[in-house]
Design a protein around this motif. Structure first.
Motif, PDB file in Angstrom:
ATOM      1  N   ASP A 200     -12.753   4.235  26.784  1.00 23.63           N
ATOM      2  CA  ASP A 200     -14.048   3.994  27.435  1.00 23.63           C
ATOM      3  C   ASP A 200     -14.230   2.539  27.825  1.00 23.63           C
ATOM      4  O   ASP A 200     -15.220   2.180  28.450  1.00 23.63           O
ATOM      5  CB  ASP A 200     -15.187   4.400  26.491  1.00 23.63           C
ATOM      6  CG  ASP A 200     -15.080   5.838  26.096  1.00 23.63           C
ATOM      7  OD1 ASP A 200     -15.149   6.685  26.993  1.00 23.63           O
ATOM      8  OD2 ASP A 200     -14.867   6.117  24.891  1.00 23.63           O
ATOM      9  N   LEU A 204     -10.727  -6.002  30.233  1.00 27.15           N
ATOM     10  CA  LEU A 204     -10.727  -6.667  28.924  1.00 27.15           C
ATOM     11  C   LEU A 204      -9.402  -6.496  28.185  1.00 27.15           C
ATOM     12  O   LEU A 204      -9.393  -6.257  26.974  1.00 27.15           O
ATOM     13  CB  LEU A 204     -11.866  -6.128  28.039  1.00 27.15           C
ATOM     14  CG  LEU A 204     -13.261  -6.029  28.633  1.00 27.15           C
ATOM     15  CD1 LEU A 204     -14.216  -5.401  27.630  1.00 27.15           C
ATOM     16  CD2 LEU A 204     -13.779  -7.403  29.011  1.00 27.15           C
ATOM     17  N   PRO A 240     -20.878 -13.474  28.457  1.00 28.89           N
ATOM     18  CA  PRO A 240     -22.175 -13.270  29.120  1.00 28.89           C
ATOM     19  C   PRO A 240     -22.729 -11.870  28.834  1.00 28.89           C
ATOM     20  O   PRO A 240     -21.957 -10.969  28.465  1.00 28.89           O
ATOM     21  CB  PRO A 240     -21.846 -13.413  30.608  1.00 28.89           C
ATOM     22  CG  PRO A 240     -20.487 -13.980  30.690  1.00 28.89           C
ATOM     23  CD  PRO A 240     -19.790 -13.699  29.409  1.00 28.89           C
ATOM     24  N   GLY A 242     -23.792  -8.110  28.922  1.00 29.69           N
ATOM     25  CA  GLY A 242     -23.294  -6.930  29.628  1.00 29.69           C
ATOM     26  C   GLY A 242     -21.803  -6.882  29.855  1.00 29.69           C
ATOM     27  O   GLY A 242     -21.316  -6.045  30.608  1.00 29.69           O
ATOM     28  N   GLY A 244     -19.588  -6.093  27.682  1.00 32.98           N
ATOM     29  CA  GLY A 244     -18.936  -5.068  26.880  1.00 32.98           C
ATOM     30  C   GLY A 244     -18.656  -5.447  25.430  1.00 32.98           C
ATOM     31  O   GLY A 244     -17.769  -4.858  24.801  1.00 32.98           O
ATOM     32  N   LYS A 245     -19.420  -6.385  24.888  1.00 36.51           N
ATOM     33  CA  LYS A 245     -19.181  -6.800  23.494  1.00 36.51           C
ATOM     34  C   LYS A 245     -19.506  -5.660  22.528  1.00 36.51           C
ATOM     35  O   LYS A 245     -18.694  -5.304  21.675  1.00 36.51           O
ATOM     36  CB  LYS A 245     -20.023  -8.046  23.163  1.00 36.51           C
ATOM     37  CG  LYS A 245     -19.659  -9.231  24.042  1.00 36.51           C
ATOM     38  CD  LYS A 245     -20.468 -10.448  23.739  1.00 36.51           C
ATOM     39  CE  LYS A 245     -21.905 -10.359  24.162  1.00 36.51           C
ATOM     40  NZ  LYS A 245     -22.115 -10.320  25.617  1.00 36.51           N
ATOM     41  N   LEU A 247     -19.782  -2.550  23.251  1.00 37.93           N
ATOM     42  CA  LEU A 247     -18.887  -1.433  23.561  1.00 37.93           C
ATOM     43  C   LEU A 247     -17.540  -1.603  22.857  1.00 37.93           C
ATOM     44  O   LEU A 247     -17.006  -0.662  22.258  1.00 37.93           O
ATOM     45  CB  LEU A 247     -18.691  -1.387  25.076  1.00 37.93           C
ATOM     46  CG  LEU A 247     -17.945  -0.202  25.630  1.00 37.93           C
ATOM     47  CD1 LEU A 247     -18.816   1.046  25.539  1.00 37.93           C
ATOM     48  CD2 LEU A 247     -17.536  -0.429  27.070  1.00 37.93           C
ATOM     49  N   ASP A 298     -25.242  -7.825  16.501  1.00 35.03           N
ATOM     50  CA  ASP A 298     -25.419  -8.220  17.903  1.00 35.03           C
ATOM     51  C   ASP A 298     -26.340  -9.433  17.941  1.00 35.03           C
ATOM     52  O   ASP A 298     -27.178  -9.611  17.041  1.00 35.03           O
ATOM     53  CB  ASP A 298     -26.058  -7.050  18.662  1.00 35.03           C
ATOM     54  CG  ASP A 298     -25.750  -7.109  20.147  1.00 35.03           C
ATOM     55  OD1 ASP A 298     -25.078  -8.060  20.559  1.00 35.03           O
ATOM     56  OD2 ASP A 298     -26.177  -6.196  20.877  1.00 35.03           O
ATOM     57  N   ASN A 347     -23.961 -14.690  23.083  1.00 35.33           N
ATOM     58  CA  ASN A 347     -23.795 -15.141  24.463  1.00 35.33           C
ATOM     59  C   ASN A 347     -23.374 -16.601  24.510  1.00 35.33           C
ATOM     60  O   ASN A 347     -22.855 -17.075  25.490  1.00 35.33           O
ATOM     61  CB  ASN A 347     -25.100 -14.968  25.254  1.00 35.33           C
ATOM     62  CG  ASN A 347     -25.467 -13.516  25.402  1.00 35.33           C
ATOM     63  OD1 ASN A 347     -24.599 -12.652  25.327  1.00 35.33           O
ATOM     64  ND2 ASN A 347     -26.732 -13.230  25.576  1.00 35.33           N
ATOM     65  N   ILE A 379     -13.380  -0.653  35.580  1.00 38.46           N
ATOM     66  CA  ILE A 379     -14.680  -0.295  34.989  1.00 38.46           C
ATOM     67  C   ILE A 379     -15.369   0.768  35.848  1.00 38.46           C
ATOM     68  O   ILE A 379     -15.937   1.732  35.331  1.00 38.46           O
ATOM     69  CB  ILE A 379     -15.589  -1.541  34.823  1.00 38.46           C
ATOM     70  CG1 ILE A 379     -14.912  -2.559  33.904  1.00 38.46           C
ATOM     71  CG2 ILE A 379     -16.954  -1.152  34.264  1.00 38.46           C
ATOM     72  CD1 ILE A 379     -15.636  -3.868  33.747  1.00 38.46           C
ATOM     73  N   GLY A 407     -19.949  -5.514  33.448  1.00 42.24           N
ATOM     74  CA  GLY A 407     -19.700  -4.093  33.183  1.00 42.24           C
ATOM     75  C   GLY A 407     -21.007  -3.313  33.149  1.00 42.24           C
ATOM     76  O   GLY A 407     -21.088  -2.191  33.663  1.00 42.24           O
TER      77      GLY A 407
HETATM   78  P1  ATP Z   1     -25.392  -8.039  25.489  1.00 42.57           P
HETATM   79  O1  ATP Z   1     -24.780  -9.397  25.324  1.00 42.57           O
HETATM   80  O2  ATP Z   1     -26.504  -8.051  26.497  1.00 42.57           O
HETATM   81  O3  ATP Z   1     -25.712  -7.344  24.217  1.00 42.57           O
HETATM   82  P2  ATP Z   1     -22.916  -6.607  25.676  1.00 42.57           P
HETATM   83  O4  ATP Z   1     -21.842  -7.579  26.076  1.00 42.57           O
HETATM   84  O5  ATP Z   1     -22.982  -6.217  24.263  1.00 42.57           O
HETATM   85  O6  ATP Z   1     -24.294  -7.131  26.224  1.00 42.57           O
HETATM   86  P3  ATP Z   1     -22.583  -3.852  26.169  1.00 42.57           P
HETATM   87  O7  ATP Z   1     -23.842  -3.417  25.525  1.00 42.57           O
HETATM   88  O8  ATP Z   1     -21.338  -3.657  25.413  1.00 42.57           O
HETATM   89  O9  ATP Z   1     -22.744  -5.347  26.608  1.00 42.57           O
HETATM   90  O10 ATP Z   1     -22.427  -3.188  27.595  1.00 42.57           O
HETATM   91  C1  ATP Z   1     -23.445  -2.446  28.208  1.00 42.57           C
HETATM   92  C2  ATP Z   1     -22.866  -1.296  28.965  1.00 42.57           C
HETATM   93  O11 ATP Z   1     -22.055  -1.769  30.049  1.00 42.57           O
HETATM   94  C3  ATP Z   1     -21.930  -0.447  28.152  1.00 42.57           C
HETATM   95  O12 ATP Z   1     -22.639   0.541  27.463  1.00 42.57           O
HETATM   96  C4  ATP Z   1     -21.010   0.132  29.190  1.00 42.57           C
HETATM   97  O13 ATP Z   1     -21.594   1.273  29.754  1.00 42.57           O
HETATM   98  C5  ATP Z   1     -20.944  -0.933  30.241  1.00 42.57           C
HETATM   99  N1  ATP Z   1     -19.726  -1.756  30.111  1.00 42.57           N
HETATM  100  C6  ATP Z   1     -19.671  -3.080  29.855  1.00 42.57           C
HETATM  101  N2  ATP Z   1     -18.403  -3.516  29.841  1.00 42.57           N
HETATM  102  C7  ATP Z   1     -17.627  -2.446  30.067  1.00 42.57           C
HETATM  103  C8  ATP Z   1     -16.214  -2.248  30.171  1.00 42.57           C
HETATM  104  N3  ATP Z   1     -15.355  -3.250  30.019  1.00 42.57           N
HETATM  105  N4  ATP Z   1     -15.771  -1.006  30.414  1.00 42.57           N
HETATM  106  C9  ATP Z   1     -16.624   0.016  30.575  1.00 42.57           C
HETATM  107  N5  ATP Z   1     -17.963  -0.101  30.501  1.00 42.57           N
HETATM  108  C10 ATP Z   1     -18.470  -1.302  30.264  1.00 42.57           C
END
Ligand code: ATP
Length: 647
Positions: A200, A204, A240, A242, A244-245, A247, A298, A347, A379, A407
């Protein structure tokens, strides 16, 4: 033989939750209510005239008691208990054989009047026949008790509901009761429910390689421990929003098939002192019970920011610091190989306390960046999987149209396009739906119903045409793909660019970008001789960029190769600037000079190309949206050689 095996401690889920019983609030009230001498109110009320006629004239009263100067209680002689007239009032009372009195009462206006009237009525009575009168003061203990008990009960109830409310808001795990307040609010995803895997997560690649090792640690720790290696305790994912951290952390748990505790750093911070530390303690306790497992924190910056920083401004830093100290202690406390791995996301890693990042704590740092074209394509492929699309959708095109998107933005676009197609009652999602979704994410949704006067529309068209012409003529500005005068979100018009993914930016490109941003206002001034408020966003952007050029990148000759950029974030919090007042003034002057020079040149450029400006504006007024091809038809091919026009 007696089995001495100790019973395992009950897990959080099994643990009976001690609930505060509301009976303790209601009980005192009920008791008071029950024991209130309601029977007292059964004394028969009479008037002075009845008393005079039926009791006094018959000399039936044994004594009179004046209570609180308000009422007179009448006791009838016991010898008259069987008298027909008084039989009723002598009826046995609660727990006594005979009602000993008082038997009647009547109200009086004042004691003086009562005394005078009694004296008058008893005229002619012998001394022995005169009714003895006593005066007493009675306090109503019931009302008195209510008087002091009620505020206490109310304060207690208010406190209870406030605590319960905020604990409840903090999350399911810790909410519900004041006794659960210091418990962790982390959500636990059991190993059977962690169904997110590396499949999923797209792009990355490097980050995935690093975390794959953690999955191995959790799956087969022996491979490492038998060689004497220590399993890492903490991994911090930096990037930054979104990217995918979260995820990636979930995918680690899903791949290793271990439970996953997820909590946000801000959930540790409450207005009550000590709650954060106690939640950290509880979180690690629960995690150890479930080991091997993953704790995911988080937004760790909420608690992990450098200690002492910003204390001067925020004042209330103690609670955050004690929470952070507890986190450090817990990370030191648990054994190296006990199978609990803490993943954290932030972040801004530069804001974090160095103690948190030292070896033995979060010693592994994984940096995630905004995806490049190939990663965006991957993605898109992940998020397009569940969508029903027609053959016009081209993943490569979508990836190329979304530079700078994270992402999460891509996931949002995919969902948005499905919603747009569904709104249009289409069977399949097409390319246009995706383009609309991208536009919507970039500039907000179209507001065609917004009322715009014809003369305003003309100003907007010339403003946008100004941006378009300047951007077209200056080769270092990102390629422009579309200009529109349909209001979207808060803006009245917009120009779409396709930023190139460059790692370095030269001074000339900065200046040309400023020029493109000022093109709108310059066009207004040239065409109408005055300017409007429409350039607010442009001016804000220009000012910020100009300050970065002068104060951060050393692009200004007078300021020289000096940068006041602060990668540690320390100065964000401090009132004092990192430069002298004189330098501050100089920076301001240089920024103003830079902006006015660029504006002058932009105006000159547009004056020279006024014909183009008019043509683009007229086309915009006619079509509302003008594409790259239309611009090319009017302005010819974009310049490609070395700097072609002065910005
Ligand atoms: P924040 O810093 O705002 O908490 P984050 O880095 O934790 O953001 P995520 O919550 O992991 O971001 O990502 C949000 C959504 O974006 C995920 O649920 C997924 O649907 C999508 N996404 C982000 N990166 C990827 C990726 N590399 N591959 C697939 N989907 C992704």
């Amino acid at each position: 033989m007696k089995n001495n095996k100790a019973k395992p401690p009950p897990s959080q889920e099994d643990r009976p939750v001690k609930r505060f019983n509301l009976v303790w609030l209601y009980l005192p009230i009920i008791v008071l209510f029950l024991f209130y001498p309601w029977s007292g109110s059964s004394i028969k009320e009479i008037t002075w005239q009845q008393f005079e006629k039926d009791i006094l004239s018959r000399k039936a009263a044994e004594k009179l008691v004046v209570v609180n100067n308000e009422k007179v209680e009448v006791y009838i002689k016991k010898s008259l208990a069987n008298d027909k007239a008084f039989k009723d009032v002598f009826k046995p009372g609660f727990g006594s054989e005979i009602n000993a009195g008082p038997h009647y009462f009547f109200s009086i206006g004042s004691v003086e009047t009562f005394d005078r009237e009694l004296d008058d009525a008893e005229k002619g009575f012998s001394v022995n026949d005169k009714i003895p009168v006593t005066y007493t003061k009675e306090t109503n203990w019931f009302l008195n008790s209510i008087g002091w008990l009620l505020p206490i009960v109310l304060i207690f109830a208010f406190w209870y509901y406030t605590l319960r409310g905020s604990a409840g808001m903090a999350g399911a795990g810790g909410g519900g009761s004041i006794f659960n307040f210091g418990k962790t609010t982390a959500t636990l995803i059991g190993k059977e429910n962690s169904n997110i895997t590396f499949n999923d997560v797209a792009g990355l690649e490097e980050a995935q390689m690093e975390v794959r090792e953690i999955v191995d640690f959790l799956k087969s720790p022996d491979t490492y421990t038998k060689l004497g290696a220590k399993i890492p305790k903490g991994v911090i994912l930096v990037g930054p929003p979104g990217t995918g951290k979260t995820l990636l952390a979930k995918a680690v748990a899903g791949e290793a098939r271990v439970p996953f505790f997820s909590i946000s750093g801000s959930e540790f911070v409450e207005m009550f002192v000590g709650v954060g530390a106690s939640r950290v303690r509880d979180l690690f306790k629960r995690a150890k019970e479930k080991a091997p497992c993953i704790i995911f924190i988080d937004e760790i910056d909420a608690i992990g920011r450098s200690r002492g920083k910003g204390a001067f401004l925020t004042g209330a830093n103690d609670e955050r610091e004690s929470t952070l100290n507890q986190l450090l202690t817990e990370m030191d406390g648990f054994g190296t190989n006990n199978g609990v791995i803490v993943l954290a996301a932030s972040n801004r890693a530069d804001m974090l306390d160095p103690a948190l990042l030292r070896p033995g704590r979060f010693d592994r740092h994984i940096y995630l960046e905004l995806p490049n074209t190939t990663e965006r394509e991957a993605i898109f492929k992940v998020h397009l999987r569940p969508l029903v699309m027609d053959e016009t959708v081209d993943v490569h095109f979508l990836a190329s149209q979304t530079p700078g998107f994270s992402g999460a933005d891509i996931a949002n676009i995919c969902n948005e396009s499905a919603l747009i197609a569904a709104r249009k009652k289409e069977d399949k999602i097409g390319k246009q739906d995706f383009t609309d979704a991208i536009d919507r994410v970039v500039a907000g949704s179209e507001k065609k119903s917004k009322i715009i006067l014809p003369e305003e529309k003309k100003i907007i068209a010339y403003h946008e045409a100004g941006h378009a012409v300047v951007s077209w003529l200056l080769k270092n500005v990102d390629p422009i793909i579309k200009v529109s005068i349909i209001p979207r979100g808060k803006s009245l018009g917009a120009a779409w660019y396709l930023p190139e993914e460059k790692q370095l930016m030269r001074k000339q490109a900065f200046t040309e970008n400023l020029s493109a941003a000022l093109g709108g206002r310059a066009a207004e001034e040239i065409m109408f001789g005055e300017v409007s408020t429409g350039a607010l966003d442009d001016l804000e952007k220009v000012t910020k960029e100009a300050y970065t050029m002068v104060a951060y990148y050393g692009f200004n000759e007078k300021i020289g190769n000096t940068s006041y950029y602060d990668s540690t974030g320390e100065h964000d919090m401090s009132i004092q600037k990192p430069f002298s007042e004189e330098t501050g003034k100089m920076i301001d002057e240089e920024v103003r000079k830079l902006v006015s020079d660029v504006y002058f040149n932009t105006k000159e450029l547009l004056e020279q190309n006024k014909g183009y400006l008019q043509k683009v504006a007229e086309l915009l007024l006619k079509k509302e949206v003008v594409y790259k091809e239309d611009l090319e038809a009017i302005l010819g091919k974009r310049p490609t050689g070395e700097k072609s026009v002065k910005a």
